[in-house]
Design a protein around this motif. Structure first.
Motif, PDB file in Angstrom:
ATOM      1  N   ALA A 128       0.854  -1.184   0.000  1.00  0.00           N
ATOM      2  CA  ALA A 128       0.000   0.000   0.000  1.00  0.00           C
ATOM      3  C   ALA A 128       0.889   1.234   0.000  1.00  0.00           C
ATOM      4  CB  ALA A 128      -0.902  -0.014   1.226  1.00  0.00           C
ATOM      5  N   THR A 129       0.622   2.129  -0.940  1.00  0.00           N
ATOM      6  CA  THR A 129       1.384   3.370  -1.017  1.00  0.00           C
ATOM      7  C   THR A 129       0.440   4.468  -1.505  1.00  0.00           C
ATOM      8  OG1 THR A 129       3.355   4.423  -1.987  1.00  0.00           O
ATOM      9  CG2 THR A 129       2.342   2.666  -3.276  1.00  0.00           C
ATOM     10  N   GLY A 130       0.980   5.577  -1.962  1.00  0.00           N
ATOM     11  CA  GLY A 130       0.123   6.701  -2.332  1.00  0.00           C
ATOM     12  C   GLY A 130      -0.012   7.654  -1.158  1.00  0.00           C
ATOM     13  N   ILE A 131      -1.150   8.305  -1.062  1.00  0.00           N
ATOM     14  CA  ILE A 131      -1.318   9.361  -0.067  1.00  0.00           C
ATOM     15  C   ILE A 131      -2.419   8.970   0.904  1.00  0.00           C
ATOM     16  CG2 ILE A 131      -1.779  11.817   0.248  1.00  0.00           C
ATOM     17  CD1 ILE A 131      -0.701  12.290  -2.521  1.00  0.00           C
ATOM     18  N   ILE A 132      -2.127   9.071   2.184  1.00  0.00           N
ATOM     19  CA  ILE A 132      -3.159   8.747   3.168  1.00  0.00           C
ATOM     20  C   ILE A 132      -4.298   9.750   3.034  1.00  0.00           C
ATOM     21  CG2 ILE A 132      -1.603   7.688   4.862  1.00  0.00           C
ATOM     22  CD1 ILE A 132      -2.097  10.420   6.483  1.00  0.00           C
ATOM     23  N   ASN A 133      -5.473   9.283   3.416  1.00  0.00           N
ATOM     24  CA  ASN A 133      -6.607  10.192   3.440  1.00  0.00           C
ATOM     25  C   ASN A 133      -6.425  11.156   4.609  1.00  0.00           C
ATOM     26  OD1 ASN A 133      -9.770  10.610   4.334  1.00  0.00           O
ATOM     27  ND2 ASN A 133      -9.252  10.774   2.187  1.00  0.00           N
ATOM     28  N   THR A 134      -6.540  12.442   4.333  1.00  0.00           N
ATOM     29  CA  THR A 134      -6.254  13.442   5.360  1.00  0.00           C
ATOM     30  C   THR A 134      -7.511  14.213   5.745  1.00  0.00           C
ATOM     31  OG1 THR A 134      -5.691  14.992   3.597  1.00  0.00           O
ATOM     32  CG2 THR A 134      -3.861  13.834   4.672  1.00  0.00           C
ATOM     33  N   ALA A 135      -7.503  14.696   6.972  1.00  0.00           N
ATOM     34  CA  ALA A 135      -8.522  15.626   7.457  1.00  0.00           C
ATOM     35  C   ALA A 135      -7.766  16.763   8.136  1.00  0.00           C
ATOM     36  CB  ALA A 135      -9.449  14.917   8.435  1.00  0.00           C
ATOM     37  N   ALA A 136      -8.486  17.855   8.416  1.00  0.00           N
ATOM     38  CA  ALA A 136      -7.817  18.969   9.095  1.00  0.00           C
ATOM     39  C   ALA A 136      -8.179  18.967  10.569  1.00  0.00           C
ATOM     40  CB  ALA A 136      -8.223  20.297   8.459  1.00  0.00           C
ATOM     41  N   CYS A 137      -7.260  19.439  11.412  1.00  0.00           N
ATOM     42  CA  CYS A 137      -7.525  19.596  12.838  1.00  0.00           C
ATOM     43  C   CYS A 137      -6.865  20.895  13.297  1.00  0.00           C
ATOM     44  CB  CYS A 137      -6.986  18.405  13.635  1.00  0.00           C
ATOM     45  SG  CYS A 137      -5.197  18.237  13.598  1.00  0.00           S
ATOM     46  N   HIS A 138      -7.287  21.376  14.464  1.00  0.00           N
ATOM     47  CA  HIS A 138      -6.536  22.472  15.055  1.00  0.00           C
ATOM     48  C   HIS A 138      -5.161  21.924  15.414  1.00  0.00           C
ATOM     49  CE1 HIS A 138      -9.879  25.255  15.179  1.00  0.00           C
ATOM     50  NE2 HIS A 138     -10.653  24.305  15.687  1.00  0.00           N
ATOM     51  N   PRO A 139      -4.087  22.634  15.045  1.00  0.00           N
ATOM     52  CA  PRO A 139      -2.746  22.099  15.306  1.00  0.00           C
ATOM     53  C   PRO A 139      -2.596  21.648  16.759  1.00  0.00           C
ATOM     54  CG  PRO A 139      -2.585  24.049  13.927  1.00  0.00           C
ATOM     55  CD  PRO A 139      -4.038  23.908  14.317  1.00  0.00           C
ATOM     56  N   GLY A 140      -2.060  20.444  16.936  1.00  0.00           N
ATOM     57  CA  GLY A 140      -1.867  19.884  18.272  1.00  0.00           C
ATOM     58  C   GLY A 140      -3.092  19.179  18.827  1.00  0.00           C
ATOM     59  N   GLN A 141      -4.216  19.213  18.084  1.00  0.00           N
ATOM     60  CA  GLN A 141      -5.440  18.579  18.589  1.00  0.00           C
ATOM     61  C   GLN A 141      -6.035  17.604  17.558  1.00  0.00           C
ATOM     62  OE1 GLN A 141      -8.218  21.671  20.007  1.00  0.00           O
ATOM     63  NE2 GLN A 141      -6.446  23.009  20.234  1.00  0.00           N
ATOM     64  N   PRO A 142      -5.334  16.504  17.325  1.00  0.00           N
ATOM     65  CA  PRO A 142      -5.829  15.576  16.288  1.00  0.00           C
ATOM     66  C   PRO A 142      -7.075  14.814  16.721  1.00  0.00           C
ATOM     67  CG  PRO A 142      -3.908  14.653  17.388  1.00  0.00           C
ATOM     68  CD  PRO A 142      -4.078  16.046  17.932  1.00  0.00           C
ATOM     69  N   GLY A 143      -7.440  14.894  18.004  1.00  0.00           N
ATOM     70  CA  GLY A 143      -8.586  14.116  18.483  1.00  0.00           C
ATOM     71  C   GLY A 143      -8.153  12.703  18.814  1.00  0.00           C
ATOM     72  N   ALA A 144      -9.115  11.917  19.331  1.00  0.00           N
ATOM     73  CA  ALA A 144      -8.791  10.586  19.846  1.00  0.00           C
ATOM     74  C   ALA A 144      -8.640   9.547  18.741  1.00  0.00           C
ATOM     75  CB  ALA A 144      -9.889  10.144  20.805  1.00  0.00           C
ATOM     76  N   PHE A 145      -9.124   9.854  17.544  1.00  0.00           N
ATOM     77  CA  PHE A 145      -9.273   8.819  16.521  1.00  0.00           C
ATOM     78  C   PHE A 145      -8.266   8.949  15.380  1.00  0.00           C
ATOM     79  CE2 PHE A 145     -13.332   9.745  18.533  1.00  0.00           C
ATOM     80  CZ  PHE A 145     -13.611   8.511  19.111  1.00  0.00           C
ATOM     81  N   GLY A 146      -7.221   9.748  15.598  1.00  0.00           N
ATOM     82  CA  GLY A 146      -6.240   9.909  14.541  1.00  0.00           C
ATOM     83  C   GLY A 146      -4.941  10.416  15.104  1.00  0.00           C
ATOM     84  N   ALA A 147      -4.001  10.619  14.201  1.00  0.00           N
ATOM     85  CA  ALA A 147      -2.701  11.145  14.599  1.00  0.00           C
ATOM     86  C   ALA A 147      -2.343  12.269  13.641  1.00  0.00           C
ATOM     87  CB  ALA A 147      -1.651  10.043  14.542  1.00  0.00           C
ATOM     88  N   GLU A 148      -1.699  13.295  14.191  1.00  0.00           N
ATOM     89  CA  GLU A 148      -1.275  14.403  13.350  1.00  0.00           C
ATOM     90  C   GLU A 148      -0.059  13.954  12.540  1.00  0.00           C
ATOM     91  OE1 GLU A 148      -1.003  17.742  15.980  1.00  0.00           O
ATOM     92  OE2 GLU A 148      -1.461  19.203  14.407  1.00  0.00           O
ATOM     93  N   VAL A 149      -0.150  14.063  11.243  1.00  0.00           N
ATOM     94  CA  VAL A 149       0.982  13.670  10.396  1.00  0.00           C
ATOM     95  C   VAL A 149       1.792  14.897   9.979  1.00  0.00           C
ATOM     96  CG1 VAL A 149      -0.086  11.535   9.576  1.00  0.00           C
ATOM     97  CG2 VAL A 149      -0.450  13.669   8.296  1.00  0.00           C
ATOM     98  N   ALA A 150       1.203  16.059  10.125  1.00  0.00           N
ATOM     99  CA  ALA A 150       1.872  17.344   9.915  1.00  0.00           C
ATOM    100  C   ALA A 150       1.016  18.327  10.714  1.00  0.00           C
ATOM    101  CB  ALA A 150       1.900  17.717   8.435  1.00  0.00           C
ATOM    102  N   PRO A 151       1.548  19.484  11.088  1.00  0.00           N
ATOM    103  CA  PRO A 151       0.735  20.392  11.899  1.00  0.00           C
ATOM    104  C   PRO A 151      -0.609  20.715  11.233  1.00  0.00           C
ATOM    105  CG  PRO A 151       3.020  21.112  11.882  1.00  0.00           C
ATOM    106  CD  PRO A 151       2.918  19.977  10.900  1.00  0.00           C
ATOM    107  N   GLY A 152      -1.699  20.390  11.906  1.00  0.00           N
ATOM    108  CA  GLY A 152      -3.033  20.681  11.386  1.00  0.00           C
ATOM    109  C   GLY A 152      -3.562  19.654  10.396  1.00  0.00           C
ATOM    110  N   VAL A 153      -2.778  18.604  10.126  1.00  0.00           N
ATOM    111  CA  VAL A 153      -3.218  17.558   9.188  1.00  0.00           C
ATOM    112  C   VAL A 153      -3.295  16.243   9.956  1.00  0.00           C
ATOM    113  CG1 VAL A 153      -2.744  16.342   7.027  1.00  0.00           C
ATOM    114  CG2 VAL A 153      -2.063  18.740   7.294  1.00  0.00           C
ATOM    115  N   VAL A 154      -4.483  15.653   9.965  1.00  0.00           N
ATOM    116  CA  VAL A 154      -4.675  14.432  10.743  1.00  0.00           C
ATOM    117  C   VAL A 154      -4.977  13.258   9.808  1.00  0.00           C
ATOM    118  CG1 VAL A 154      -7.143  14.900  11.173  1.00  0.00           C
ATOM    119  CG2 VAL A 154      -5.906  13.434  12.741  1.00  0.00           C
ATOM    120  N   GLY A 155      -4.400  12.110  10.160  1.00  0.00           N
ATOM    121  CA  GLY A 155      -4.743  10.854   9.484  1.00  0.00           C
ATOM    122  C   GLY A 155      -5.521  10.012  10.473  1.00  0.00           C
ATOM    123  N   HIS A 156      -6.734   9.618  10.103  1.00  0.00           N
ATOM    124  CA  HIS A 156      -7.572   8.849  11.023  1.00  0.00           C
ATOM    125  C   HIS A 156      -7.199   7.372  11.005  1.00  0.00           C
ATOM    126  CE1 HIS A 156     -10.610  12.297  10.611  1.00  0.00           C
ATOM    127  NE2 HIS A 156     -10.099  12.349  11.815  1.00  0.00           N
TER     128      HIS A 156
END
Ligand code: NI
Length: 650
Positions: A415-443
């Motif tokens: 598996a390669t390509g680009i992960i599906n991304t969502a936006a978050c307030h920087p530093g607050q990815p929420g419980a269901f994902g991880a910040e992969v770059a500031p303000g960008v969360v991968g669930h």
């Protein structure tokens, strides 16, 4: 790139009953269907592919025999719900059967998806949502990916074929838009009529918008300014040509032979995989493919809970397969197979260089140094690789079958390509994902694949035995506390054969033939090693869980039935669930000493890492089929001794 390394010249072969439909056959089938249904320009084609003839016909086929070519099709009428499935005789033009499935939704075609973005951008409700976010001036830079919606019972989706758009934006023309998610904005579109059913703005009421992360994160060579120094050249050179032979779709390599197949839904298919040993060809797999896959996402937030996509059954691995590039996708002495799939309008579409065939060095095969005679015997291994790569939206799935000289069959999904991304307030990815770059969360999500392995180990009738290791209790039979042993148990029926990986028992399964024995009197067999099990977390009774029930077990076994092909059902798009494996196996048919199919479920469990962004280095999952009492001894003890003359000391 090695100028000589593409061998396109192949021996001609007459048509074989398992050859995929040719361009002419697809065009002919489409013309016949058009005549049957008289839908004019509104006819849409989901599938036209080969209806594989009965196994006995194929097994008895001799080159030059007459072949009756039958196409199976799924077609629909633009703007109208339902799908017509049927079969056509391509010689006589006769419509052999057809059925109208009024609740079925066809897979989504790329030609349909491409119209959606422009349509949504024109919608005043969508533009108003952008204006509220201060993004209306960026309209041209917005990128909308329509996702399949599952089936949550929503009123405005009943009787319609619907997609839900997620939104990203570029900050410059070649910019990676997945680094800039526009969070909480969606458009629900009827893909058949291009009606926009609803524009959803999750922040409209509060006005508490999550800002679009603007920092560019790119991978395109045009946009990167710094590269590491290039590595020393590493060429795979076969001065005398490759070790395989190709005749039509038949491949012969070392002791192996098989046929290459392909269709729009599964993509790459291997047919009739056999191994010749001591002058005798021994069948192993009648047919092998990746028959389904699903990506369940784990976040309940906003519209992300809908993401539970069947990239094979809803979109089609074959339809989305790439043309591969020599020296980039494929290294070495390559044979390419082209593939042909129908467009949504029924025209044959050529995917040039779609399937790659080549050999690779596979390291050490075996070695021994005899301490007393001081003699060393060592042999190197090589493997044959058959691969293809599909792009589904943001993601690439690269599919590899490996045949080894020692009888092992290995499968890898990269598996390669680009992960599906969502936006978050920087530093607050929420419980269901991880910040992969500031303000960008991968669930968090999983990629769960189902291999359909139509086995014929030493013949059509096989049995699966479960092999569990057990430690004996300390006592008279185990006075020293060291004793452990393998216990084998045949799986008699379908319900009994819904099995899970069990690490505490070092569990594996053997496919055996009770009618053949090796030289120690045991049934010959192959072991299925489930090296990438995935524990499912989606509630099985939830709308998404019901549709992907095949992921509940890592092994299912069914008696062969030509119509049982897809583990989540024939029509997965907006399905309610319950079809496919759970429905078939509820009959609890016998799977003992009969023609059986193994369904092996495996995959990836993926909480995205910063390293997966902006483009993900391949992560790999798969399984192995390993001869287990199939041969009487090491089948590669006869590898000739030798030394690679191109190797030198650095
Ligand atoms: Ni992933």
């Amino acid at each position: 790139m090695n100028g000589n390394s593409c061998c396109k010249v192949v021996a001609t072969a007459s048509i074989h009953p398992l050859d995929p439909l040719s361009a002419d056959e697809i065009a002919h089938a489409a013309a016949l269907i058009r005549k049957c249904f008289d839908w004019g320009a509104d006819m849409r084609v989901e599938t036209i592919d080969l209806d594989e003839p009965p196994k006995e016909f194929v097994r008895n086929f001799v080159e030059g025999n007459t072949v009756r070519r039958i196409a199976r099709f799924n077609v629909y009428r633009r703007g109208v719900m339902g799908v017509v499935s049927g079969k056509l005789d391509l010689q006589t033009g006769e419509l052999l059967s057809h059925v109208y499935r009024k609740d079925a939704r066809a897979m989504v075609a790329v030609e349909e998806v491409l119209q959606i973005e422009a349509t949504v951008k024109r919608d005043p409700r969508f533009q108003e949502a952008l204006r509220r976010r201060g993004l209306l001036a960026d309209l041209d830079f917005l990128c909308l990916d329509p996702w399949t919606v599952g089936n949550f019972g929503y009123e405005n989706e009943q009787g319609r074929r619907v997609l839900n758009c997620f939104v990203w934006m570029r900050t410059s023309p070649l910019d990676n838009y997945y680094a800039h998610p526009v969070e909480g904005l969606h458009a629900l579109v009827d893909v058949s009529t291009l009606e926009i059913l609803q524009v959803i703005d999750h922040f409209a009421e509060t006005g508490d918008y999550i800002p679009v992360p603007r920092t560019p994160r790119n991978y395109d060579a045009e946009l990167l300014t710094e590269f590491r120094p290039p590595s020393a050249p590493l060429d795979v050179v076969q001065p005398e040509g490759p070790g395989f032979r190709v005749a039509g779709n038949k491949v012969t390599w070392e002791n192996w032979d098989f046929r290459v197949g392909f269709n729009g839904r599964e993509g790459l298919v291997l047919h009739r995989v056999g191994y010749t040993h001591n002058g005798r060809r021994r069948p192993i797999l009648y047919r092998a493919s990746i028959a389904e896959m699903v990506v369940p996402y784990g976040t309940p937030e906003r519209s992300h809970y809908r993401k539970n996509v069947f990239d094979s059954g809803e979109v089609g691995f074959g339809r989305m397969a790439n043309s591969l590039t020599l020296g980039c996708d494929c290294l070495g002495t390559i044979h390419y197979f082209d593939a042909i799939v129908p467009t949504v309008f029924g025209e044959p579409r050529l995917i040039e260089n779609c399937i790659c065939l080549h050999e690779e060095d596979a390291g050490l095969s075996w070695k021994h140094f005899d301490l007393r005679s001081r003699r060393t015997e060592v042999r190197r291994a090589r493997r044959l690789v058959i691969s293809s790569i599909s792009t589904i939206g943001n993601y690439e799935y690269a599919s590899y079958w490996y045949l080894h000289q020692d009888g092992r069959i290995e499968y890898e999904m990269k598996a390669t390509g680009i992960i599906n991304t969502a936006a978050c307030h920087p530093g607050q990815p929420g419980a269901f994902g991880a910040e992969v770059a500031p303000g960008v969360v991968g669930h968090i999500h999983q990629h769960v694949f189902c291999a359909r392995l139509d086995v014929e180990v030493d013949g059509p009738n096989n049995t699966v035995v479960e092999c569990d290791t057990r430690a004996l209790p300390v006592g008279p039979d185990n006075p020293h506390g060291n004793a452990f042993l393998v216990e084998e148990r045949p799986l008699h029926t379908e319900l009994e054969a819904q099995r899970d990986v069990d690490f505490s028992k070092m569990r594996y399964w053997r496919v055996i033939n009770l009618g053949t024995a090796n030289w120690v009197g045991r049934p010959t067999g192959f072991k299925l090693e489930a090296s990438s099990p995935v524990q499912p977390f989606t509630n099985p009774e939830s709308p998404s869980g019901r549709r992907g029930q095949f992921i509940r077990h890592q092994l299912w076994v069914t008696p062969f039935s030509a119509e049982e092909r897809f583990p989540a059902g024939d029509f997965v798009n907006q399905s309610r669930g319950g079809e496919g494996l759970p429905a078939w196996t509820s009959a609890n048919r016998s799977v003992e000493n009969t023609d059986i199919v193994l369904w092996h479920v495996f995959g990836l469990h993926h909480l995205p890492r910063p390293e997966d962004h902006p483009v993900q280095p391949c992560v790999v999952c798969g399984f192995k089929l390993i001869p287990s009492g199939f041969f009487d001894q090491n089948p590669v003890v006869d590898l000739p001794p030798g030394r690679n003359q191109a190797s030198c000391c650095a």
